[in-house]
Design an enzyme around this catalytic site. Structure first.
Site, PDB file in Angstrom:
ATOM      1  N   HIS A  37       0.822  -1.212   0.000  1.00 42.72           N
ATOM      2  CA  HIS A  37       0.000   0.000   0.000  1.00 42.72           C
ATOM      3  C   HIS A  37       0.853   1.257   0.000  1.00 42.72           C
ATOM      4  O   HIS A  37       2.055   1.219   0.255  1.00 42.72           O
ATOM      5  CB  HIS A  37      -0.981   0.026   1.181  1.00 42.72           C
ATOM      6  CG  HIS A  37      -0.376   0.070   2.550  1.00 42.72           C
ATOM      7  ND1 HIS A  37      -0.125  -1.053   3.299  1.00 42.72           N
ATOM      8  CD2 HIS A  37       0.003   1.107   3.339  1.00 42.72           C
ATOM      9  CE1 HIS A  37       0.370  -0.713   4.477  1.00 42.72           C
ATOM     10  NE2 HIS A  37       0.472   0.616   4.526  1.00 42.72           N
ATOM     11  N   GLU A  75      -8.399   4.680   9.535  1.00 43.51           N
ATOM     12  CA  GLU A  75      -7.916   4.463   8.173  1.00 43.51           C
ATOM     13  C   GLU A  75      -8.963   3.825   7.283  1.00 43.51           C
ATOM     14  O   GLU A  75      -9.859   3.118   7.743  1.00 43.51           O
ATOM     15  CB  GLU A  75      -6.673   3.576   8.195  1.00 43.51           C
ATOM     16  CG  GLU A  75      -6.909   2.265   8.934  1.00 43.51           C
ATOM     17  CD  GLU A  75      -5.849   1.230   8.612  1.00 43.51           C
ATOM     18  OE1 GLU A  75      -4.782   1.317   9.191  1.00 43.51           O
ATOM     19  OE2 GLU A  75      -6.121   0.339   7.799  1.00 43.51           O
ATOM     20  N   GLN A  79      -3.906   3.526   1.407  1.00 48.21           N
ATOM     21  CA  GLN A  79      -4.284   3.555   2.819  1.00 48.21           C
ATOM     22  C   GLN A  79      -4.433   5.018   3.223  1.00 48.21           C
ATOM     23  O   GLN A  79      -3.447   5.741   3.337  1.00 48.21           O
ATOM     24  CB  GLN A  79      -3.191   2.876   3.649  1.00 48.21           C
ATOM     25  CG  GLN A  79      -3.466   2.846   5.143  1.00 48.21           C
ATOM     26  CD  GLN A  79      -2.373   2.072   5.880  1.00 48.21           C
ATOM     27  OE1 GLN A  79      -1.222   2.475   5.876  1.00 48.21           O
ATOM     28  NE2 GLN A  79      -2.743   0.956   6.480  1.00 48.21           N
ATOM     29  N   HIS A 114       3.804   7.314   3.673  1.00 47.41           N
ATOM     30  CA  HIS A 114       4.725   6.168   3.645  1.00 47.41           C
ATOM     31  C   HIS A 114       4.382   5.236   2.501  1.00 47.41           C
ATOM     32  O   HIS A 114       3.295   5.306   1.933  1.00 47.41           O
ATOM     33  CB  HIS A 114       4.698   5.413   4.981  1.00 47.41           C
ATOM     34  CG  HIS A 114       3.404   4.727   5.323  1.00 47.41           C
ATOM     35  ND1 HIS A 114       2.363   5.355   5.973  1.00 47.41           N
ATOM     36  CD2 HIS A 114       2.973   3.461   5.109  1.00 47.41           C
ATOM     37  CE1 HIS A 114       1.363   4.498   6.157  1.00 47.41           C
ATOM     38  NE2 HIS A 114       1.707   3.344   5.624  1.00 47.41           N
ATOM     39  N   GLU A 158       7.404   0.899   5.212  1.00 42.99           N
ATOM     40  CA  GLU A 158       6.764  -0.117   6.045  1.00 42.99           C
ATOM     41  C   GLU A 158       6.929  -1.468   5.367  1.00 42.99           C
ATOM     42  O   GLU A 158       6.932  -1.549   4.134  1.00 42.99           O
ATOM     43  CB  GLU A 158       5.272   0.251   6.165  1.00 42.99           C
ATOM     44  CG  GLU A 158       4.424  -0.721   6.967  1.00 42.99           C
ATOM     45  CD  GLU A 158       2.938  -0.308   6.973  1.00 42.99           C
ATOM     46  OE1 GLU A 158       2.599   0.859   6.653  1.00 42.99           O
ATOM     47  OE2 GLU A 158       2.112  -1.178   7.276  1.00 42.99           O
TER      48      GLU A 158
HETATM   49  C1  V0V Z   1       9.006  11.901  10.041  1.00 46.67           C
HETATM   50  N1  V0V Z   1       9.966  12.140   9.121  1.00 46.67           N
HETATM   51  C2  V0V Z   1       9.571  11.680   7.953  1.00 46.67           C
HETATM   52  C3  V0V Z   1       8.301  11.090   8.173  1.00 46.67           C
HETATM   53  N2  V0V Z   1       7.979  11.248   9.485  1.00 46.67           N
HETATM   54  N3  V0V Z   1      10.167  11.660   6.760  1.00 46.67           N
HETATM   55  C4  V0V Z   1       9.491  11.083   5.739  1.00 46.67           C
HETATM   56  N4  V0V Z   1       8.263  10.530   5.876  1.00 46.67           N
HETATM   57  C5  V0V Z   1       7.641  10.516   7.065  1.00 46.67           C
HETATM   58  N5  V0V Z   1       6.440   9.978   7.188  1.00 46.67           N
HETATM   59  C6  V0V Z   1      11.218  12.877   9.360  1.00 46.67           C
HETATM   60  C7  V0V Z   1      10.945  14.244   9.947  1.00 46.67           C
HETATM   61  O1  V0V Z   1      10.690  15.177   8.942  1.00 46.67           O
HETATM   62  C8  V0V Z   1      12.214  14.532  10.702  1.00 46.67           C
HETATM   63  O2  V0V Z   1      13.198  15.000   9.816  1.00 46.67           O
HETATM   64  C9  V0V Z   1      12.636  13.157  11.205  1.00 46.67           C
HETATM   65  O3  V0V Z   1      11.995  12.199  10.339  1.00 46.67           O
HETATM   66  C10 V0V Z   1      12.185  12.885  12.634  1.00 46.67           C
HETATM   67  O4  V0V Z   1      10.792  13.121  12.669  1.00 46.67           O
HETATM   68  P1  V0V Z   1       9.970  13.763  13.864  1.00 46.67           P
HETATM   69  O5  V0V Z   1       8.910  14.603  13.293  1.00 46.67           O
HETATM   70  O6  V0V Z   1      10.880  14.321  14.901  1.00 46.67           O
HETATM   71  O7  V0V Z   1       9.219  12.527  14.431  1.00 46.67           O
HETATM   72  P2  V0V Z   1       9.675  11.303  15.299  1.00 46.67           P
HETATM   73  O8  V0V Z   1      11.137  11.078  15.262  1.00 46.67           O
HETATM   74  O9  V0V Z   1       9.009  11.431  16.603  1.00 46.67           O
HETATM   75  O10 V0V Z   1       8.941  10.140  14.470  1.00 46.67           O
HETATM   76  C11 V0V Z   1       9.325   9.795  13.177  1.00 46.67           C
HETATM   77  C12 V0V Z   1       9.090   8.271  13.043  1.00 46.67           C
HETATM   78  C13 V0V Z   1       7.608   8.032  13.409  1.00 46.67           C
HETATM   79  C14 V0V Z   1       9.396   7.863  11.617  1.00 46.67           C
HETATM   80  C15 V0V Z   1      10.010   7.534  14.015  1.00 46.67           C
HETATM   81  O11 V0V Z   1       6.781   8.759  12.492  1.00 46.67           O
HETATM   82  C16 V0V Z   1       7.193   6.605  13.412  1.00 46.67           C
HETATM   83  O12 V0V Z   1       7.415   5.878  14.388  1.00 46.67           O
HETATM   84  N6  V0V Z   1       6.540   6.124  12.336  1.00 46.67           N
HETATM   85  C17 V0V Z   1       6.094   4.740  12.224  1.00 46.67           C
HETATM   86  C18 V0V Z   1       4.646   4.564  12.648  1.00 46.67           C
HETATM   87  C19 V0V Z   1       3.679   5.325  11.785  1.00 46.67           C
HETATM   88  O13 V0V Z   1       4.029   6.215  11.035  1.00 46.67           O
HETATM   89  N7  V0V Z   1       2.366   4.984  11.931  1.00 46.67           N
HETATM   90  C20 V0V Z   1       1.272   5.593  11.166  1.00 46.67           C
HETATM   91  C21 V0V Z   1       0.850   4.730  10.057  1.00 46.67           C
HETATM   92  P3  V0V Z   1      14.042  16.321  10.103  1.00 46.67           P
HETATM   93  O14 V0V Z   1      13.029  17.419  10.281  1.00 46.67           O
HETATM   94  O15 V0V Z   1      14.793  15.999  11.362  1.00 46.67           O
HETATM   95  O16 V0V Z   1      14.902  16.460   8.904  1.00 46.67           O
HETATM   96  S1  V0V Z   1       0.043   3.282  10.678  1.00 46.67           S
HETATM   97  C22 V0V Z   1      -0.023   2.147   9.365  1.00 46.67           C
HETATM   98  O17 V0V Z   1       0.634   2.421   8.286  1.00 46.67           O
HETATM   99  C23 V0V Z   1      -0.774   1.006   9.538  1.00 46.67           C
HETATM  100  C24 V0V Z   1      -1.591   0.765  10.765  1.00 46.67           C
HETATM  101  C25 V0V Z   1      -0.799  -0.051   8.489  1.00 46.67           C
HETATM  102  O18 V0V Z   1      -0.207   0.108   7.442  1.00 46.67           O
HETATM  103  O19 V0V Z   1      -1.452  -1.107   8.714  1.00 46.67           O
HETATM  104 CO    CO Z   2       0.679   1.624   6.380  1.00 47.13          CO
END
Ligand code: V0V
Ligand code: CO
Length: 142
Positions: A7, A43, A60, A84, A134
């Protein structure tokens, strides 16, 4: 082995409005909706390719359920858009461990529950050329 695009995750402020855009513009219908409290998202999955062999791809659409969620944080910084990409694999744990061995940060030690009973993990965007990536193993029924 990563075998397909499972996705593309798209972050939005208003899920119902975004679902309606995809329906009215492209004719995509909602296949599944759920709330994932752990991830802080409501979602909608829109099935884009209609194969029934487990090889389907989805859009998604993601709306945050709370202000401290990753998607809410991302929306506040970037506005709506592609959040993502997700690759499908038969073995999310094995593949993520192999990728970890190449020096890419894997965010979870154990896969967590994703959409439609899938098992998911994430790779850090800063190690993936700015793309939050992911890995997904679908539930056998999907
Ligand atoms: C953050 N950054 C990204 C980003 N999110 N870059 C590209 N794409 C993204 N989506 C960058 C952000 O601009 C910062 O860059 C740096 O990473 C650190 O981000 P932050 O804002 O300080 O945030 P953090 O570190 O607290 O969290 C970032 C992470 C977090 C990636 C660790 O978003 C995470 O744990 N994501 C995984 C879970 C998730 O996203 N769940 C929602 C979808 P600079 O400014 O330092 O350069 S749930 C899903 O997909 C499901 C349920 C499914 O598929 O079934
Ligand atoms: Co997802």
């Amino acid at each position: 082995m990563l075998t397909r695009i499972d996705h593309i995750g798209i972050a939005c402020f208003d899920l119902d409005k975004t679902v309606e855009f995809y329906r009215a513009t492209y004719g995509f219908e909602v296949f599944h909706t759920e709330i994932n409290e752990e991830q802080g998202v409501r979602e909608a999955m829109l099935k884009i390719n209609g194969t029934s062999d487990g090889g389907a791809s989805y859009l998604q659409l993601l709306e945050p359920t709370r202000e401290d969620s990753t998607v809410a944080k991302w929306l506040a910084k970037n506005g709506e858009g592609v959040h993502h990409i997700a690759f499908g694999t038969e073995d999310v744990l094995g593949d993520s461990e192999a990728i970890r061995g190449k020096g890419v940060r894997v965010l979870y030690d154990q896969p967590r529950t994703g959409s439609m009973g899938s098992q998911i993990t994430f790779l850090h965007p800063k190690d993936c050329g700015g793309v939050l990536t992911e890995l997904v193993t679908s539930h056998p029924e999907h």
